[in-house]
Structures are given as structure tokens and as C-alpha cells.
Scaffold this active site. Structure first.
Site, PDB file in Angstrom:
ATOM      1  N   CYS A 289       0.813  -1.231   0.000  1.00 42.58           N
ATOM      2  CA  CYS A 289       0.000   0.000   0.000  1.00 42.58           C
ATOM      3  C   CYS A 289       0.839   1.270   0.000  1.00 42.58           C
ATOM      4  CB  CYS A 289      -0.927   0.003   1.201  1.00 42.58           C
ATOM      5  SG  CYS A 289      -2.075  -1.362   1.133  1.00 42.58           S
TER       6      CYS A 289
ATOM      7  N   HIS B  94      -4.101   6.718   1.430  1.00 39.56           N
ATOM      8  CA  HIS B  94      -4.299   5.403   0.819  1.00 39.56           C
ATOM      9  C   HIS B  94      -5.681   4.915   1.222  1.00 39.56           C
ATOM     10  CE1 HIS B  94      -4.275   1.253  -0.030  1.00 39.56           C
ATOM     11  NE2 HIS B  94      -4.145   0.882   1.221  1.00 39.56           N
TER      12      HIS B  94
ATOM     13  N   ASN C 207     -10.076  -1.266  -1.851  1.00 44.23           N
ATOM     14  CA  ASN C 207      -8.650  -1.022  -1.624  1.00 44.23           C
ATOM     15  C   ASN C 207      -7.869  -1.555  -2.826  1.00 44.23           C
ATOM     16  OD1 ASN C 207      -5.964  -1.145  -0.844  1.00 44.23           O
ATOM     17  ND2 ASN C 207      -6.363  -1.938   1.199  1.00 44.23           N
TER      18      ASN C 207
END
Ligand code: ACO
Length: 335
Positions: free
Chosen positions: A115, A262, A292
Site C-alpha cells: 500500500c 491510501h 482497496n
């Protein structure tokens, strides 16, 4: 020393929209649970055979970023590709993009920081530009998660969260030292590496062994996440690394024009917003539509915010991420 600035942004997501209702037919979950715990309403998942791969989606995003920068692929003198879901075990997808764009012989680097991968990549690009080594660096974050998720009730704690997509930017040399990337801040804590990981196949357990044992209960080739543990670390590290970036530039939270965190969980973004006393206009979220997308989430969000006219000259843009490793990072940009 030169300054680096982002001169082009683009993103690409596969057409196929998968709603929470669609996921209900695959596993024991509910639209209500997913929305309440994560904020996600839908995500994009490639359809097997539709031609999308991690590198092809990255290439599509890259074409848009290069075009927005008013450049040609031949102007790119270095490629950095962040992903945790490469097309192949090796080589990495950086060279695949190079091939697709017809860019000859420039260096291509693959970054494996999950990430935080996009901000790590941006930081590497920033250093290369600042030292004068390169002029136009293509930075890509792309993920194809859907093919590797356990789409059954056993995998529900992870599978409902992840989506596919790609984003890219062109980072360019600039002589204007008041604007552009002000600083980047990178951290990791390997102590918690296995709390969010996909372990198999690995050099400790190669495919022949897995095939020989053929254990249907072996979950080592699906992503594993200790969700609560990750969540608790995420909220602390996000705040720390955003404050670190602000302090390094003698700025305050009120100076943030837009924070692009993020997109891991809407609850994490909301927690940070509240803790830092930021208003709604200061925080950009699109996890509702894409889930995500790991290394792709920040460049996709940056690209959408740009399309919505939210990324304008002089604005302070803060990027921040936390994820598997654990790794976390931030970047502060004066646009
Ligand atoms: N549908 C319905 N119920 C579910 C689901 C689901 N999809 N998933 C889990 N549950 C159940 C669990 O079994 C548990 O049931 P129990 O209480 O009977 O045991 C209950 O819901 C609560 O589970 P938790 O895991 O405690 O749920 P939580 O509120 O923590 O939410 C989540 C889980 C969304 C994963 C959250 O922990 C999270 O977002 N963590 C951080 C994620 C993150 O930041 N990751 C980093 C980036 S990703 C990367 O780097 C690759």
C-alpha cells in the site's frame, strides 16, 4: 539541485463493477456489514479473459499520464512500477510496460512495498530527478487482486476489501524550487511482516511441494490479514507520518489543501480526519467505488481529484499510506 513536479496523472479501472450485493452471492457477508466496517459499496474486478493484467492496466494509466504531460513515451527516461500483484513471479511489470509503450532501453524498476508502494516509488523518482539523473520518470501503481482472492466465506475478512485498477504519474525535472514535491518520508517495521501477507508460494515452499502435498485447507496462497491489529497500527502511523511531513516543511494541518490517504478503509480516513481536525473538503476518498487497490489507490484518487478540479496551483497536497510490511509513508507537494 533540481526540483521534481508531477506534470501528468492518469488512471484506468476495469469496466466490471462488483457490488456488495454481488459479493453476497459468493460468501456469507452483507452489504450492510461491508459498508459499515469499510465504507465500500462496490469495486472493479477484471473478468477472466478480458485482457486486463496488472501491467496492461498500468500501461493504460501511463498513456493517459504521459499524454496529459504533453509528452511522448519516448520522452520517458526511467520507469518505476509499484505492485504486490505482478503479472509474473519474474520479471516484474516495469519491463512489460516498457515493451507495451515501445520505450527502448531505459531503466525499469519494480517496487514491492504494497500500500505504500506508490509513495515509495514517488520518493525514488524525486531523488533521481533532484540529483539530475533523469528528467521524466513514469511512476505507476497497479493491482489485479481479484484473481488471487479467496472468494468464499473463509476468505471474507479480506476478499470484500480489495479491488483492481491502476494509476500513474509523470514526475518531471523543474527549476522552480518553491513548487513541486517538497519532501517524502518513508518507514517500515518488519517485526509485523506476517500480520498482513501472502506467504505462498515462496522460496521456503516452492510450487512442486505445494502440488505434491495438495492440501485443500492450505490458505498460504491467499492474502492473510490480522485486520484489527493492522487497523490499530494504521491510525497511529498515518497521523505520525502526516505530521512528520508537515513539520519538515514548517506547515500546519490547516495548510493542507487536500489529503489523499491510501484508500484502505473509510473508517481509517475518517479517524485521521477527525484527529487532525480537517474539514471534509481537505480529505479525498473514493474507496466507496473501488475498494482497496493497494499501490494503485493513491494515484487513482489523485487522478480523480484532479479530474474534479481539486488539484490546483499552489495547493498543498499531502499523500499518506500504511500497509503490509508494515510500511508507511507520506509525500508533501506544493502544486
Ligand atoms: N462479512 C461479514 N462478517 C465478517 C466479514 C465479512 N466480509 N469479515 C469478517 N467478518 C466477521 C468476523 O468473522 C467477526 O465475527 P465474530 O465477531 O463473530 O468473530 C466480525 O465480523 C468482526 O471481525 P473483525 O475482523 O474484528 O472486523 P473489523 O471491524 O476489524 O473489520 C477490517 C475488518 C475491515 C478488515 C478492518 O479490520 C480493517 O480495515 N483493517 C485494516 C485494513 C488495512 O488498513 N490494511 C492495510 C492496507 S492493505 C495492504 O497493505 C495490502
Amino acid at each position: 539541485m533540481y526540483q521534481s513536479k508531477i506534470v501528468g496523472i492518469g488512471h484506468f479501472v476495469p469496466e466490471n463493477v462488483v457490488t456488495n450485493k454481488d459479493i453476497e452471492s459468493l460468501m456469507d457477508t452483507s452489504d450492510e456489514w461491508i459498508q459499515e466496517r469499510t465504507g465500500i459499496k462496490e469495486r472493479r474486478w477484471v473478468v477472466p479473459g478480458d485482457g486486463n493484467t496488472t501491467s496492461s492496466m498500468g500501461t493504460k494509466a501511463a498513456r493517459k499520464a504521459i499524454s496529459q504531460a504533453n509528452l511522448l513515451p519516448s520522452d520517458i527516461d526511467f520507469i518505476i512500477f509499484a505492485t504486490l500483484s505482478p503479472d509474473y513471479y519474474f520479471p516484474g511489470p516495469g519491463v512489460m510496460v516498457q515493451k507495451e509503450l515501445g520505450i527502448t532501453e531505459v531503466g525499469a524498476l519494480d517496487v514491492r512495498n504494497q500500500c505504500s508502494g506508490f509513495i515509495y516509488s514517488l520518493s525514488v523518482a524525486d531523488q533521481f530527478i533532484k540529483t539530475g539523473m533523469y528528467k521524466n520518470i513514469l511512476v505507476i501503481g497497479s493491482e489485479l487482486h481479484s484473481g488471487g482472492l479467496e472468494k468464499s466465506s473463509r476468505g471474507r475478512g479480506v476478499s470484500v476489501i480489495f479491488g483492481d485498477g491502476a494509476g500513474a504519474v509523470v514526475v518531471q525535472r523543474s527549476e522552480n524550487n518553491t513548487h513541486g514535491i517538497l519532501s517524502t518520508h518513508l518507514h517500515s517495521e518488519g517485526l509485523h511482516a506476517e500480520e498482513l501477507a501472502l506467504i505462498g508460494p515462496s522460496t521456503g515452499r516452492w510450487v512442486p511441494e505445494i502440488i505434491e502435498v495438495n492440501d485443500p485447507n492450505d490458505t498460504s496462497y491467499y492474502p492473510h490479514m490480522n485486520g484489527n491489529f493492522v487497523f490499530k497500527h494504521a491510525v497511529v502511523r498515518f497521523s505520525e507520518v502526516i505530521m512528520e511531513a508537515l513539520n519538515a516543511n514548517s506547515l500546519q494541518t490547516s495548510d493542507i489543501g487536500i489529503l489523499i490517504p491510501h484508500q484502505a478503509n473509510l473508517r481509517i480516513s475518517q479517524f485521521i480526519q477527525k484527529q487532525m481536525k480537517l474539514n471534509d473538503a481537505q480529505v479525498f476518498n473514493n474507496i466507496m467505488h473501488y475498494g482497496n487497490t493497494t499501490a494503485a489507490s493513491i494515484p487513482i484518487a489523485l487522478s480523480e481529484a484532479n479530474e474534479q478540479g481539486l488539484i490546483v496551483k499552489d495547493k498543498i497536497v499531502c499523500l499518506a499510506a500504511f500497509g503490509s510490511g508494515f510500511t508507511w509513508a507520506s509525500a508533501l507537494i506544493r502544486w
